[in-house]
Design an enzyme around this catalytic site. Structure first.
Site, PDB file in Angstrom:
ATOM      1  CD  GLU A  74      -3.007   0.828   2.435  1.00  0.00           C
ATOM      2  OE1 GLU A  74      -3.372   1.770   3.003  1.00  0.00           O
ATOM      3  OE2 GLU A  74      -3.068  -0.253   2.937  1.00  0.00           O
ATOM      4  CG  ASP A  75       1.425   2.838   3.266  1.00  0.00           C
ATOM      5  OD1 ASP A  75       0.640   3.483   2.460  1.00  0.00           O
ATOM      6  OD2 ASP A  75       1.417   2.562   4.430  1.00  0.00           O
TER       7      ASP A  75
ATOM      8  CG  ASP B 190     -22.012  -6.238  37.299  1.00  0.00           C
ATOM      9  OD1 ASP B 190     -22.233  -5.168  37.177  1.00  0.00           O
ATOM     10  OD2 ASP B 190     -22.327  -6.930  36.382  1.00  0.00           O
TER      11      ASP B 190
END
Length: 392
Positions: free
Chosen positions: A81-82, A265
């Site tokens: 992608e980069d 709780d």
């Protein structure tokens, strides 16, 4: 839980060496060095070298004891992608399997879409399709999202809200469906901090204000329970307090219209034992010594949740005014409760099961997975598919 520390490359390789052979670790190192060279000139918004991010993703996956191919994908998940690296390069230098995994977590190219929403839907659809073929895709994507959420402060406020919303709508529910509770809780709490900081910090303050008082009450109950369990079961056991997560308190206040003081709780007691027989023996001890609250008993051992979670939950009233939830499970069930599918995928050298067999085994256990696959076969429109997935 995957550590919040910043791993170095050497620390990730040391983690791998704790459960992989030397040859496998060398293979992972080859990927780490490859990714480091590919990202050499890139910088993140934080000002750090970009390579810091894939190191953290690979580190989270190594903490989960994922197989070598998955940890390698953690290192390589952004190179296509980069950087100028192609999927063919990944297949050539590593393997077609790793190239397929990297492709599964890689966003679609910069095609022209009508809107940002359409592009987002197409990216999610691509990821879900890849996940249907190999669950390891979503493991890498969750590790990627976890580190991105940990570093969200470097983005502009509007971007923080967009990423956090997507995290709550897609990634936290997927982590939940995969039984990966540790990752789910951190994703939810971090997303809430950016989406509704006022509520988040208000709850944090309220939790802190009575922390010592609650801790003393819980410890007294633990001491009493330990004295009862000691000698009553033959195997080893462990009892400790577990605080409730901020997002789950927030949801309870919002969904049930409760004030903070009405939520009893806030902290549970967890009992870990060696066998199912011991689980029920401890349950008998708890119900003999404290009064169980009607409608607050759930046996997820006899009837596991859809994400493979198994445990006994019971809420009881003791000598203190506040009720307390007690969770009882085996050590093995606890591994699955914390890490879900990742616990099943945990890598062991020389195992006989292939990745495809592992995938089939998990699919058979996760019945909702078949629904996801059916959605993708029936619906071609990405935005309609994402609406179905979110609604589900």
């Amino acid at each position: 839980m995957p550590n919040k520390k910043n791993y170095t490359k050497a620390e990730v390789l040391a983690l791998c060496a704790s459960y992989m052979s030397e040859a496998r670790v060398d293979y992972v190192q080859k990927a780490a060095d490859f990714a480091e060279r590919a990202h050499i000139e890139q910088i993140r918004k934080s000002g750090e070298p970009y390579f810091v991010h894939p190191v953290q993703v690979a580190g989270i996956l190594a903490e989960l004891k994922m197989d070598p191919d998955t940890v390698i994908t953690g290192f390589l998940h952004d190179v296509v992608e980069d950087t100028g690296i192609s999927l063919d390069d990944i297949a050539y230098f590593f393997s077609p399997t790793i190239a397929t995994l990297v492709d599964g977590v890689t966003k679609l190219g910069k095609f022209k879409y009508k809107s940002h929403e359409e592009q987002l839907a197409e990216n999610h659809r691509k990821m879900l399709l890849a996940m249907a073929n190999d669950l390891r895709v979503i493991m890498v994507k969750l590790a990627d999202r976890l580190h991105n959420m940990r570093t969200l402060k470097w983005h502009k406020p509007e971007k923080q809200v967009i990423i956090s919303t997507e995290t709550l709508e897609i990634y936290a529910p997927l982590a939940d469906r995969l039984g990966m509770n540790q990752i789910k809780w951190e994703l939810e709490d971090t997303a809430l901090r950016y989406m509704d900081p006022e509520s988040y910090y208000s709850i944090v303050q309220l939790v802190d204000s009575k922390r010592d008082e609650r801790a003393e009450f819980i410890q007294t109950t633990i001491d009493e329970l330990e004295s009862q369990v000691e000698g009553a079961i033959t195997g080893k056991f462990e009892i400790y307090g577990r605080p409730k997560h901020i997002y789950s308190i927030y949801r309870k206040m919002k969904d049930q219209g409760k004030e903070f003081d009405q939520i009893f709780d806030l902290q549970a007691i967890r009992v870990l034992v060696e066998s199912v027989r011991d689980c029920y023996a401890v349950l008998g001890i708890v119900h003999t010594n404290w009064k169980p609250l009607p409608g607050r008993f759930k046996d997820y051992i006899a009837m596991p949740k859809a994400n493979m979670y198994q445990s006994i939950h019971t809420t009881v009233v003791g000598n203190q005014p506040s009720p307390v939830e007690v969770q009882i499970r085996t050590y093995e069930m606890h591994e699955v409760a914390e890490y879900g599918v990742a616990a099943h995928w945990a890598y062991k050298e020389n195992r006989q099961v292939t990745a495809k067999q592992e995938q089939k085994e998990i699919q058979d256990k996760l019945k909702w997975y078949e629904t996801l696959i059916a959605y993708q076969e029936e619906v071609n429109d990405a935005e309609k598919l994402m609406k179905l997935v979110k609604d589900d």
